[in-house]
Design a protein around this motif. Structure first.
Motif, PDB file in Angstrom:
ATOM      1  N   MET A   1      50.471  13.675  41.716  1.00 23.75           N
ATOM      2  CA  MET A   1      49.410  12.765  42.200  1.00 23.75           C
ATOM      3  C   MET A   1      48.871  12.855  43.604  1.00 23.75           C
ATOM      4  SD  MET A   1      49.964   9.388  40.281  1.00 23.75           S
ATOM      5  CE  MET A   1      51.827   8.950  40.481  1.00 23.75           C
ATOM      6  N   THR A   2      49.859  13.272  44.306  1.00 24.13           N
ATOM      7  CA  THR A   2      49.401  13.454  45.891  1.00 24.13           C
ATOM      8  C   THR A   2      48.883  14.705  46.078  1.00 24.13           C
ATOM      9  OG1 THR A   2      51.544  12.093  46.665  1.00 24.13           O
ATOM     10  CG2 THR A   2      50.450  13.678  48.372  1.00 24.13           C
ATOM     11  N   GLY A   3      49.265  15.701  45.154  1.00 24.14           N
ATOM     12  CA  GLY A   3      48.562  16.988  45.201  1.00 24.14           C
ATOM     13  C   GLY A   3      47.250  16.892  44.740  1.00 24.14           C
ATOM     14  N   ARG A   4      46.981  16.226  43.776  1.00 28.14           N
ATOM     15  CA  ARG A   4      45.541  16.163  43.158  1.00 28.14           C
ATOM     16  C   ARG A   4      44.784  15.406  44.047  1.00 28.14           C
ATOM     17  NH1 ARG A   4      45.542  14.165  37.164  1.00 28.14           N
ATOM     18  NH2 ARG A   4      43.106  14.747  37.459  1.00 28.14           N
ATOM     19  N   ILE A   5      45.098  14.366  44.881  1.00 30.57           N
ATOM     20  CA  ILE A   5      44.392  13.596  45.703  1.00 30.57           C
ATOM     21  C   ILE A   5      44.042  14.625  46.928  1.00 30.57           C
ATOM     22  CG2 ILE A   5      44.549  11.883  47.493  1.00 30.57           C
ATOM     23  CD1 ILE A   5      46.276  10.155  45.047  1.00 30.57           C
ATOM     24  N   ARG A   6      45.029  15.077  47.493  1.00 31.05           N
ATOM     25  CA  ARG A   6      44.654  15.971  48.546  1.00 31.05           C
ATOM     26  C   ARG A   6      43.758  17.020  48.355  1.00 31.05           C
ATOM     27  NH1 ARG A   6      48.888  17.099  52.881  1.00 31.05           N
ATOM     28  NH2 ARG A   6      50.507  15.707  52.613  1.00 31.05           N
ATOM     29  N   ALA A   7      44.009  17.709  47.156  1.00 30.68           N
ATOM     30  CA  ALA A   7      42.969  18.985  46.628  1.00 30.68           C
ATOM     31  C   ALA A   7      41.407  18.089  46.497  1.00 30.68           C
ATOM     32  CB  ALA A   7      43.310  19.355  45.130  1.00 30.68           C
ATOM     33  N   GLU A   8      41.617  16.971  46.082  1.00 35.56           N
ATOM     34  CA  GLU A   8      39.953  16.240  46.245  1.00 35.56           C
ATOM     35  C   GLU A   8      39.600  16.065  47.466  1.00 35.56           C
ATOM     36  OE1 GLU A   8      36.556  14.956  43.969  1.00 35.56           O
ATOM     37  OE2 GLU A   8      38.577  16.142  43.207  1.00 35.56           O
ATOM     38  N   LEU A   9      40.292  15.631  48.252  1.00 35.14           N
ATOM     39  CA  LEU A   9      40.009  15.161  49.744  1.00 35.14           C
ATOM     40  C   LEU A   9      39.569  16.510  50.196  1.00 35.14           C
ATOM     41  CD1 LEU A   9      42.572  12.510  50.710  1.00 35.14           C
ATOM     42  CD2 LEU A   9      40.191  12.420  50.637  1.00 35.14           C
ATOM     43  N   LYS A  10      40.108  17.627  50.327  1.00 39.62           N
ATOM     44  CA  LYS A  10      39.921  18.963  50.943  1.00 39.62           C
ATOM     45  C   LYS A  10      38.660  19.573  50.239  1.00 39.62           C
ATOM     46  CE  LYS A  10      44.470  20.493  51.867  1.00 39.62           C
ATOM     47  NZ  LYS A  10      45.516  21.490  51.776  1.00 39.62           N
ATOM     48  N   LYS A  11      38.372  19.156  49.125  1.00 34.60           N
ATOM     49  CA  LYS A  11      37.181  19.505  48.562  1.00 34.60           C
ATOM     50  C   LYS A  11      35.807  18.635  49.055  1.00 34.60           C
ATOM     51  CE  LYS A  11      35.005  19.668  43.946  1.00 34.60           C
ATOM     52  NZ  LYS A  11      35.447  19.382  42.286  1.00 34.60           N
ATOM     53  N   LEU A  17      38.869   4.458  45.864  1.00 29.09           N
ATOM     54  CA  LEU A  17      39.676   3.985  44.959  1.00 29.09           C
ATOM     55  C   LEU A  17      39.326   4.131  43.552  1.00 29.09           C
ATOM     56  CD1 LEU A  17      41.981   0.875  45.586  1.00 29.09           C
ATOM     57  CD2 LEU A  17      40.897   1.245  43.188  1.00 29.09           C
ATOM     58  N   GLY A  18      38.194   3.723  43.123  1.00 25.62           N
ATOM     59  CA  GLY A  18      37.753   4.053  42.075  1.00 25.62           C
ATOM     60  C   GLY A  18      37.446   5.393  41.206  1.00 25.62           C
ATOM     61  N   GLU A  19      37.213   6.398  42.225  1.00 28.89           N
ATOM     62  CA  GLU A  19      37.370   7.914  41.878  1.00 28.89           C
ATOM     63  C   GLU A  19      38.932   8.125  41.647  1.00 28.89           C
ATOM     64  OE1 GLU A  19      33.395   9.141  44.676  1.00 28.89           O
ATOM     65  OE2 GLU A  19      35.340   9.296  45.530  1.00 28.89           O
ATOM     66  N   LEU A  24      42.900  10.052  38.168  1.00 30.60           N
ATOM     67  CA  LEU A  24      44.346  10.022  37.647  1.00 30.60           C
ATOM     68  C   LEU A  24      44.742   9.153  36.337  1.00 30.60           C
ATOM     69  CD1 LEU A  24      46.048   9.158  41.083  1.00 30.60           C
ATOM     70  CD2 LEU A  24      45.937  11.325  39.962  1.00 30.60           C
ATOM     71  N   ASN A  25      43.486   8.738  35.941  1.00 34.81           N
ATOM     72  CA  ASN A  25      43.360   8.028  34.338  1.00 34.81           C
ATOM     73  C   ASN A  25      44.646   6.896  34.474  1.00 34.81           C
ATOM     74  OD1 ASN A  25      42.366   7.357  31.936  1.00 34.81           O
ATOM     75  ND2 ASN A  25      43.848   8.664  30.892  1.00 34.81           N
ATOM     76  N   THR A  26      44.409   6.042  35.464  1.00 33.67           N
ATOM     77  CA  THR A  26      45.471   4.972  35.535  1.00 33.67           C
ATOM     78  C   THR A  26      44.611   3.728  36.281  1.00 33.67           C
ATOM     79  OG1 THR A  26      47.560   4.318  36.405  1.00 33.67           O
ATOM     80  CG2 THR A  26      46.093   5.383  37.997  1.00 33.67           C
ATOM     81  N   THR A  27      45.339   2.656  36.229  1.00 31.72           N
ATOM     82  CA  THR A  27      44.680   1.445  36.736  1.00 31.72           C
ATOM     83  C   THR A  27      44.612   1.250  38.263  1.00 31.72           C
ATOM     84  OG1 THR A  27      46.862   0.126  37.040  1.00 31.72           O
ATOM     85  CG2 THR A  27      45.975   0.123  34.864  1.00 31.72           C
ATOM     86  N   ARG A  28      43.534   0.458  38.684  1.00 39.63           N
ATOM     87  CA  ARG A  28      43.543   0.101  40.054  1.00 39.63           C
ATOM     88  C   ARG A  28      44.746  -0.363  40.694  1.00 39.63           C
ATOM     89  NH1 ARG A  28      39.573  -1.413  43.937  1.00 39.63           N
ATOM     90  NH2 ARG A  28      39.994  -3.677  44.830  1.00 39.63           N
ATOM     91  N   LYS A  29      45.675  -1.085  40.134  1.00 41.09           N
ATOM     92  CA  LYS A  29      46.480  -1.741  40.773  1.00 41.09           C
ATOM     93  C   LYS A  29      47.387  -0.881  41.172  1.00 41.09           C
ATOM     94  CE  LYS A  29      50.785  -4.296  39.229  1.00 41.09           C
ATOM     95  NZ  LYS A  29      51.474  -4.976  38.082  1.00 41.09           N
ATOM     96  N   TYR A  30      47.721   0.421  40.287  1.00 40.92           N
ATOM     97  CA  TYR A  30      48.855   1.540  40.572  1.00 40.92           C
ATOM     98  C   TYR A  30      48.216   2.367  41.613  1.00 40.92           C
ATOM     99  CZ  TYR A  30      51.544  -0.513  37.184  1.00 40.92           C
ATOM    100  OH  TYR A  30      52.463  -1.202  36.497  1.00 40.92           O
ATOM    101  N   VAL A  31      46.743   2.504  41.649  1.00 39.65           N
ATOM    102  CA  VAL A  31      45.967   3.719  42.515  1.00 39.65           C
ATOM    103  C   VAL A  31      46.300   2.764  43.976  1.00 39.65           C
ATOM    104  CG1 VAL A  31      43.974   4.511  43.162  1.00 39.65           C
ATOM    105  CG2 VAL A  31      44.933   4.904  40.863  1.00 39.65           C
TER     106      VAL A  31
END
Length: 55
Positions: A1-11, A17-19, A24-31
């Motif tokens: 998950m961290t890798g996907r977040i980093r890649a999106e931030l670099k891009k 939070l919503g994005e 990640l196809n999960t809930t707001r609580k976990y994100v």
């Protein structure tokens, strides 16, 4: 998950939070917990309603 977040931030520079929830196809609580953890360990930095890579 961290890798996907980093890649999106670099891009795009910022991610909300919503994005992240949709990407990640999960809930707001976990994100929210994940993003706060990434903030606390220095991976990301909160900037208003969005996050950016620290450094």
């Amino acid at each position: 998950m961290t890798g996907r977040i980093r890649a999106e931030l670099k891009k795009n520079g910022l991610i909300t939070l919503g994005e992240t929830r949709d990407m990640l196809n999960t809930t707001r609580k976990y994100v929210q917990a994940l993003l706060e953890h990434l903030d606390s360990i220095g991976v990301t930095q909160r900037e208003g309603d969005a996050r950016k890579l620290r450094g």
